[in-house]
Design a protein around this motif. Sequence first.
Motif, mmCIF file in Angstrom:
data_model
loop_
_atom_site.group_PDB
_atom_site.id
_atom_site.type_symbol
_atom_site.label_atom_id
_atom_site.label_comp_id
_atom_site.label_asym_id
_atom_site.label_seq_id
_atom_site.Cartn_x
_atom_site.Cartn_y
_atom_site.Cartn_z
ATOM 1 N N TYR A 156 37.763 46.577 18.076
ATOM 2 C CA TYR A 156 38.563 46.816 16.874
ATOM 3 C C TYR A 156 38.635 48.307 16.541
ATOM 4 C CZ TYR A 156 38.427 41.773 16.267
ATOM 5 O OH TYR A 156 38.566 40.423 16.461
ATOM 6 N N ASP A 157 37.585 49.058 16.848
ATOM 7 C CA ASP A 157 37.633 50.509 16.661
ATOM 8 C C ASP A 157 38.723 51.117 17.539
ATOM 9 O OD1 ASP A 157 34.736 51.332 15.267
ATOM 10 O OD2 ASP A 157 34.647 49.518 16.468
ATOM 11 N N ASP A 158 38.736 50.722 18.814
ATOM 12 C CA ASP A 158 39.702 51.268 19.762
ATOM 13 C C ASP A 158 41.143 50.955 19.349
ATOM 14 O OD1 ASP A 158 37.532 52.134 21.220
ATOM 15 O OD2 ASP A 158 37.587 50.466 22.638
ATOM 16 N N ALA A 159 41.332 49.757 18.774
ATOM 17 C CA ALA A 159 42.681 49.337 18.408
ATOM 18 C C ALA A 159 43.110 49.825 17.029
ATOM 19 C CB ALA A 159 42.777 47.813 18.454
ATOM 20 N N GLY A 160 42.172 50.397 16.276
ATOM 21 C CA GLY A 160 42.504 50.880 14.938
ATOM 22 C C GLY A 160 42.702 49.771 13.925
ATOM 23 N N VAL A 161 42.110 48.606 14.182
ATOM 24 C CA VAL A 161 42.197 47.482 13.251
ATOM 25 C C VAL A 161 41.038 47.594 12.253
ATOM 26 C CG1 VAL A 161 42.132 44.968 13.006
ATOM 27 C CG2 VAL A 161 43.278 46.008 14.974
ATOM 28 N N PRO A 162 41.323 47.621 10.943
ATOM 29 C CA PRO A 162 40.257 47.817 9.951
ATOM 30 C C PRO A 162 39.406 46.576 9.714
ATOM 31 C CG PRO A 162 42.330 47.459 8.835
ATOM 32 C CD PRO A 162 42.647 47.508 10.308
ATOM 33 N N MET A 163 38.799 46.079 10.799
ATOM 34 C CA MET A 163 37.882 44.961 10.649
ATOM 35 C C MET A 163 36.668 45.438 9.857
ATOM 36 S SD MET A 163 37.600 41.740 11.318
ATOM 37 C CE MET A 163 38.755 41.374 12.634
ATOM 38 N N LEU A 164 35.992 44.517 9.209
ATOM 39 C CA LEU A 164 34.865 44.870 8.338
ATOM 40 C C LEU A 164 33.795 45.677 9.071
ATOM 41 C CD1 LEU A 164 34.199 44.218 5.313
ATOM 42 C CD2 LEU A 164 32.691 42.427 6.182
ATOM 43 N N THR A 165 33.585 45.362 10.341
ATOM 44 C CA THR A 165 32.593 46.104 11.122
ATOM 45 C C THR A 165 32.971 47.575 11.256
ATOM 46 O OG1 THR A 165 33.767 45.323 13.094
ATOM 47 C CG2 THR A 165 31.755 44.149 12.479
ATOM 48 N N VAL A 166 34.268 47.858 11.216
ATOM 49 C CA VAL A 166 34.754 49.226 11.359
ATOM 50 C C VAL A 166 34.699 49.970 10.032
ATOM 51 C CG1 VAL A 166 36.730 50.668 12.012
ATOM 52 C CG2 VAL A 166 36.279 48.524 13.249
ATOM 53 N N THR A 167 35.151 49.326 8.964
ATOM 54 C CA THR A 167 35.274 50.007 7.672
ATOM 55 C C THR A 167 33.982 50.031 6.865
ATOM 56 O OG1 THR A 167 35.992 47.955 6.586
ATOM 57 C CG2 THR A 167 37.706 49.386 7.515
ATOM 58 N N HIS A 168 33.163 48.995 6.979
ATOM 59 C CA HIS A 168 31.954 48.894 6.159
ATOM 60 C C HIS A 168 30.659 48.957 6.967
ATOM 61 C CE1 HIS A 168 34.950 47.607 3.292
ATOM 62 N NE2 HIS A 168 34.056 47.513 2.332
ATOM 63 N N GLY A 169 30.765 48.885 8.291
ATOM 64 C CA GLY A 169 29.581 48.953 9.130
ATOM 65 C C GLY A 169 29.009 47.575 9.430
ATOM 66 N N ARG A 170 28.143 47.546 10.409
ATOM 67 C CA ARG A 170 27.598 46.276 10.890
ATOM 68 C C ARG A 170 26.588 45.663 9.929
ATOM 69 N NH1 ARG A 170 29.038 45.368 16.093
ATOM 70 N NH2 ARG A 170 30.201 47.075 17.041
ATOM 71 N N LYS A 171 25.824 46.490 9.246
ATOM 72 C CA LYS A 171 24.850 45.962 8.293
ATOM 73 C C LYS A 171 25.553 45.230 7.154
ATOM 74 C CE LYS A 171 20.923 47.269 5.372
ATOM 75 N NZ LYS A 171 20.055 48.387 4.909
ATOM 76 N N ALA A 172 26.609 45.832 6.626
ATOM 77 C CA ALA A 172 27.371 45.188 5.554
ATOM 78 C C ALA A 172 28.036 43.916 6.056
ATOM 79 C CB ALA A 172 28.413 46.149 5.002
ATOM 80 N N THR A 173 28.530 43.939 7.292
ATOM 81 C CA THR A 173 29.174 42.746 7.861
ATOM 82 C C THR A 173 28.198 41.590 7.934
ATOM 83 O OG1 THR A 173 30.667 44.136 9.167
ATOM 84 C CG2 THR A 173 30.410 41.847 9.857
ATOM 85 N N ARG A 174 26.964 41.890 8.304
ATOM 86 C CA ARG A 174 25.941 40.838 8.365
ATOM 87 C C ARG A 174 25.712 40.220 6.978
ATOM 88 N NH1 ARG A 174 23.182 41.034 13.182
ATOM 89 N NH2 ARG A 174 23.713 42.825 14.500
ATOM 90 N N ALA A 175 25.713 41.055 5.959
ATOM 91 C CA ALA A 175 25.532 40.550 4.593
ATOM 92 C C ALA A 175 26.728 39.694 4.160
ATOM 93 C CB ALA A 175 25.336 41.717 3.631
ATOM 94 N N TYR A 176 27.920 40.120 4.531
ATOM 95 C CA TYR A 176 29.123 39.354 4.195
ATOM 96 C C TYR A 176 29.127 37.994 4.892
ATOM 97 C CZ TYR A 176 31.841 42.784 1.501
ATOM 98 O OH TYR A 176 32.308 43.618 0.511
ATOM 99 N N ILE A 177 28.661 37.954 6.135
ATOM 100 C CA ILE A 177 28.594 36.680 6.858
ATOM 101 C C ILE A 177 27.707 35.701 6.098
ATOM 102 C CG2 ILE A 177 27.663 35.561 8.929
ATOM 103 C CD1 ILE A 177 28.643 37.992 10.526
ATOM 104 N N LEU A 178 26.555 36.181 5.650
ATOM 105 C CA LEU A 178 25.641 35.314 4.893
ATOM 106 C C LEU A 178 26.264 34.889 3.573
ATOM 107 C CD1 LEU A 178 22.925 33.944 4.534
ATOM 108 C CD2 LEU A 178 22.014 36.107 3.631
ATOM 109 N N ALA A 179 26.898 35.805 2.877
ATOM 110 C CA ALA A 179 27.485 35.498 1.570
ATOM 111 C C ALA A 179 28.574 34.436 1.684
ATOM 112 C CB ALA A 179 28.049 36.772 0.936
#
Length: 309
Positions: A200-223
Amino acid sequence: MTDVSLNEGLPREAGFGDYVALLKPRVMSLVVFTALVGLLVAPVPVHPFIGFVAILSIAIGAGASGALNMWWDADIDSVMRRTARRPIPAGKVEPGEALGLGLGLSGFSVVLLWLATNWFAAALLAFTIFFYAVVYSMWLKRSTPQNIVIGGAAGAFPPMIGWAVATGGVSIESVLMFAVIFMWTPPHFWALALFMKSDYDDAGVPMLTVTHGRKATRAYILAYTVLLVPVAVGLAFTSVGGWVYGSVAVAANLWFLKGAFDIWRRDEAAAEADSYAVEKAVFKFSLLYLFVHFGALLIEAALRLGGVS
């Protein structure tokens, strides 16, 4: 030998399988299944032939959405490893062909569903195609990290359409079936994004892992998984639920919740050390999650038909 050498390196002519691939058959299978369940668990019986035509229309509409999505996303599909072999970036199908196929099938599916069933179901199918192709693909996907959250609605409509085919409207049952898919979509895709690394970084798609980082993404998955659980289990207490669905939902959601918790408490070092084993396991289970829940709803419908529950 001369003929072979002259043809080397030239793109081959598109085959039937390439056009089928444009329709995203794996995604279509889930759409067809959830729509079929929505139709079969509805309180109003539908003639088998009408039901067949309705599900065929929904399947064609889903395929049309896939073709339009691939037409629009051809540029980023060519960059991402996961999608680089799709028909358009692979040079097997021309973008104009995909657009024409998508538009043609969209109109055909909506009109067919309208003629076979009712205007409300057809309108809901038309809105679903528009939402996926325009709202999600053309707008949300490249503009906000909430793309999957909001865009997930497109994949959540099929059981509502199936229910509308039978009843001509919506109800708490169809809304909850929609909600289960809607709430499941973000943790499902974010788990994938965690181990797809730089796609997603390479494609320029603002996936949560790109914009908020992997730690935040893990928290969002749990939430989102925590929010999903009461919705999925709550469906057991409606007219389409019962003890079979309730048992399956409790077991499946406890497992999914545990997986989300395990993802949340891990850091990137641990994930890289075992090649994202936990994230991949949760993602693989998420692929079965909806089939398990909607399969249980089918069992409940069969039990009611047999007078067991």
